[in-house]
Design an enzyme around this catalytic site. Sequence first.
Site, short mmCIF file in Angstrom:
data_model
loop_
_atom_site.label_atom_id
_atom_site.label_comp_id
_atom_site.label_asym_id
_atom_site.label_seq_id
_atom_site.Cartn_x
_atom_site.Cartn_y
_atom_site.Cartn_z
N ASP A 1 30.28 20.83 18.93
CA ASP A 1 29.97 20.20 20.21
C ASP A 1 28.56 20.56 20.65
O ASP A 1 28.10 21.68 20.43
CB ASP A 1 30.99 20.68 21.26
CG ASP A 1 31.00 19.79 22.49
OD1 ASP A 1 30.46 18.67 22.43
OD2 ASP A 1 31.53 20.23 23.52
N ASN B 1 36.02 8.87 19.94
CA ASN B 1 34.56 8.66 19.88
C ASN B 1 34.17 7.19 19.80
O ASN B 1 33.00 6.85 20.01
CB ASN B 1 33.95 9.42 18.70
CG ASN B 1 33.85 10.91 18.92
OD1 ASN B 1 33.77 11.68 17.97
ND2 ASN B 1 33.88 11.35 20.17
#
Length: 223
Positions: free
Chosen positions: A12, A60
């Site tokens: 991340d 996503n």
Amino acid sequence: MTTPRHVAIIMDGNGRWAKRRHLPRAMGHQRGVEAVRALVRGLAGTGIECLTLYAFSSENWKRPGEEVDDLMNLMRKFVKSDLPEFIANDVRLKIIGDWRSLAPDIVEMLEDALARTREGTRTLAVALNYGSQQEIARAAARAAREGEVTTETIAAHLDTADLPPLDLLIRTSGEVRLSNFLLWQCAYAEMIFVDTLWPDFTLGHLADALEEFARRERRYGGR
């Protein structure tokens, strides 16, 4: 020192890395791929048997189309450029998630990579179009078709069924959540959350996490 057999990482912070440097998000993703490459190259010296990376989640797809295209193109380039190195370094590639619904050329490329690396002794598992809740639902449905649904039969049908049990999960960028990643597998895994953004994550950060893991006492619900 106790070394985890299986480590998973939620990578991340690519976007924030780029934003802090006033760069396009695509540059953050590109630097993130470079961090992956450096980590995989250093695996041999860690004792880790399997490294699982959260590369692209089923959520996503909600990102802007241009960013999704950038991520898919980076994936193509990474597999094409690094496959010979995987083979030379005895790394087996494994893909988890609903990856067969990706673009046909990516599916073909991944199938070829899986076939050519299947004899590797260390595993790099990459989560593509992956969502843990969906994985558990698929596994439960398969177990039900075959008979009784138990924790054992569900586990046997998970995407990770042929991997060692997950020992350690690391998430970068300071966020403290699982984001629909390996929910079942994390039941007794140790977790470490670090503030470092993924493009800045190095083998040194991994070594620190492994040292922290070795200091912990794992009791699996016992006293």
